[in-house]
Design an enzyme around this catalytic site. Structure first.
Site, PDB file in Angstrom:
ATOM      1  N   LYS A  13      13.085  34.816  19.471  1.00 51.04           N
ATOM      2  CA  LYS A  13      12.394  34.403  20.705  1.00 51.04           C
ATOM      3  C   LYS A  13      11.132  35.239  20.955  1.00 51.04           C
ATOM      4  CE  LYS A  13      15.797  35.130  23.662  1.00 51.04           C
ATOM      5  NZ  LYS A  13      16.927  35.563  22.859  1.00 51.04           N
ATOM      6  N   ARG A  87      20.012  33.307  31.892  1.00 50.45           N
ATOM      7  CA  ARG A  87      21.092  33.719  30.999  1.00 50.45           C
ATOM      8  C   ARG A  87      22.452  33.216  31.499  1.00 50.45           C
ATOM      9  NH1 ARG A  87      18.034  37.589  28.010  1.00 50.45           N
ATOM     10  NH2 ARG A  87      19.324  39.105  26.988  1.00 50.45           N
ATOM     11  N   ARG A 121      16.217  45.313  13.100  1.00 50.54           N
ATOM     12  CA  ARG A 121      15.081  45.165  14.009  1.00 50.54           C
ATOM     13  C   ARG A 121      14.664  46.516  14.604  1.00 50.54           C
ATOM     14  NH1 ARG A 121      15.304  41.039  19.082  1.00 50.54           N
ATOM     15  NH2 ARG A 121      16.726  42.467  20.092  1.00 50.54           N
ATOM     16  N   ARG A 154      16.725  49.905  19.267  1.00 43.45           N
ATOM     17  CA  ARG A 154      17.284  49.871  20.620  1.00 43.45           C
ATOM     18  C   ARG A 154      18.770  50.151  20.584  1.00 43.45           C
ATOM     19  NH1 ARG A 154      14.874  44.165  22.448  1.00 43.45           N
ATOM     20  NH2 ARG A 154      17.007  43.973  23.150  1.00 43.45           N
ATOM     21  N   ARG A 165      26.681  41.276  23.152  1.00 42.25           N
ATOM     22  CA  ARG A 165      25.576  40.437  23.607  1.00 42.25           C
ATOM     23  C   ARG A 165      25.720  39.006  23.078  1.00 42.25           C
ATOM     24  NH1 ARG A 165      20.822  43.297  21.254  1.00 42.25           N
ATOM     25  NH2 ARG A 165      19.464  41.986  22.484  1.00 42.25           N
TER      26      ARG A 165
HETATM   27  P1  AMP Z   1      16.719  40.926  25.521  1.00 45.54           P
HETATM   28  O1  AMP Z   1      15.559  41.803  25.174  1.00 45.54           O
HETATM   29  O2  AMP Z   1      16.328  39.596  26.061  1.00 45.54           O
HETATM   30  O3  AMP Z   1      17.738  40.841  24.423  1.00 45.54           O
HETATM   31  O4  AMP Z   1      17.462  41.655  26.745  1.00 45.54           O
HETATM   32  C1  AMP Z   1      17.953  42.960  26.597  1.00 45.54           C
HETATM   33  C2  AMP Z   1      18.914  43.253  27.720  1.00 45.54           C
HETATM   34  O5  AMP Z   1      18.224  43.160  28.986  1.00 45.54           O
HETATM   35  C3  AMP Z   1      20.087  42.309  27.851  1.00 45.54           C
HETATM   36  O6  AMP Z   1      21.160  42.636  26.975  1.00 45.54           O
HETATM   37  C4  AMP Z   1      20.460  42.515  29.323  1.00 45.54           C
HETATM   38  O7  AMP Z   1      21.097  43.767  29.518  1.00 45.54           O
HETATM   39  C5  AMP Z   1      19.085  42.621  29.976  1.00 45.54           C
HETATM   40  N1  AMP Z   1      18.568  41.293  30.376  1.00 45.54           N
HETATM   41  C6  AMP Z   1      17.481  40.646  29.887  1.00 45.54           C
HETATM   42  N2  AMP Z   1      17.313  39.466  30.500  1.00 45.54           N
HETATM   43  C7  AMP Z   1      18.317  39.356  31.388  1.00 45.54           C
HETATM   44  C8  AMP Z   1      18.697  38.358  32.318  1.00 45.54           C
HETATM   45  N3  AMP Z   1      18.033  37.200  32.438  1.00 45.54           N
HETATM   46  N4  AMP Z   1      19.805  38.591  33.088  1.00 45.54           N
HETATM   47  C9  AMP Z   1      20.500  39.731  32.986  1.00 45.54           C
HETATM   48  N5  AMP Z   1      20.204  40.705  32.121  1.00 45.54           N
HETATM   49  C10 AMP Z   1      19.113  40.536  31.322  1.00 45.54           C
END
Ligand code: AMP
Length: 228
Positions: A13, A87, A121, A154, A165
């Protein structure tokens, strides 16, 4: 255009959205990055760190507040590519209240590809650019090509957090695609190999978006919800 890019962690993404953004002339807004930038915030920082590091979802009210503030910035008035939101069903409901979408790009990627991508990554600490040690390595090891910042893995890309996740994605996020499919907004994009260069997928998405706009936003219907 107001677009969501939708797909599990590791589906690409962020990589695709950051390349689509200049082509479409709209900002790439990733809630994961917005939340990472707020990790030192006095009010929410501690909570964000606690949830993010374990791979759990940050509470809806915090995410929504931060997202609304970003969507109110002048550059988002012409449109956006939203990555990482919604989400869960509650977030989808809230998003429907604050904006009208033009398309939802649904990345359909087998689980083995996701696992391979996530475990290799790395991300830039300064600008958030994503690299992959196997398929998209930086020119100099450990250094961001874009801004020269340091690259890191990360905490939530470590095996236990990845597992959690992906479970959350398939339980809470993947079912949301039906909501958007029912509205005729979904464009399915299949990516079956970790070795396809990002530009190929980006070109494919641009072509699909053009056709989608021409036919009046009626996306291809399919039973695939992104879970292999
Ligand atoms: P991502 O970079 O999109 O994989 O997001 C990393 C982390 O940020 C996720 O595992 C959540 O802890 C938090 N996060 C990102 N977007 C959301 C969302 N829409 N709702 C809740 N937590 C989020």
């Amino acid at each position: 255009m107001r677009i969501i890019i939708f797909g599990p962690q590791g589906s690409g993404k962020g990589t695709y959205a950051s390349r689509l953004s200049p082509l479409l002339g709209i900002p790439h807004i990733a809630t994961g990055d917005l939340l990472r930038a707020a990790r030192d915030d006095k009010e929410y920082g501690q909570k964000i760190r606690q949830y993010q590091d374990s791979g759990a979802l940050v509470p809806d009210d915090i995410v929504l507040k931060i997202l609304k503030k970003r969507l109110d910035q002048p550059d988002a008035k012409r449109g956006f590519i939203l990555d990482g939101y919604p989400r869960n069903a509650e977030q989808a409901k809230e998003l429907d209240k604050i904006t009208t979408l033009d398309a939802v790009i649904n990345l359909v990627v087998p689980e083995w590809v996701l696992l391979q991508r996530l475990s290799t990554r790395v991300q830039c600490k300064n600008c958030g650019e994503i690299f992959n040690l196997r398929t998209l390595p930086p020119k100099k090891p450990g250094i961001c090509d874009k801004c020269g910042g340091p690259l890191f893995q990360r905490d939530d890309d470590k095996p236990e957090a990845i597992k959690k996740r992906l479970e959350i994605y398939y339980q809470m996020s993947a079912p949301l695609i039906k909501h958007y499919r029912d509205k005729g907004l979904v464009i399915d994009v299949e990516c079956n190999s970790p070795d396809i260069p990002p530009e190929i997928i980006v070109n494919k998405i641009m072509d699909l978006l053009r056709t989608f706009k021409k036919v009046g936003g009626q996306g291809k219907q399919s039973d695939e919800d992104g879970h292999s």
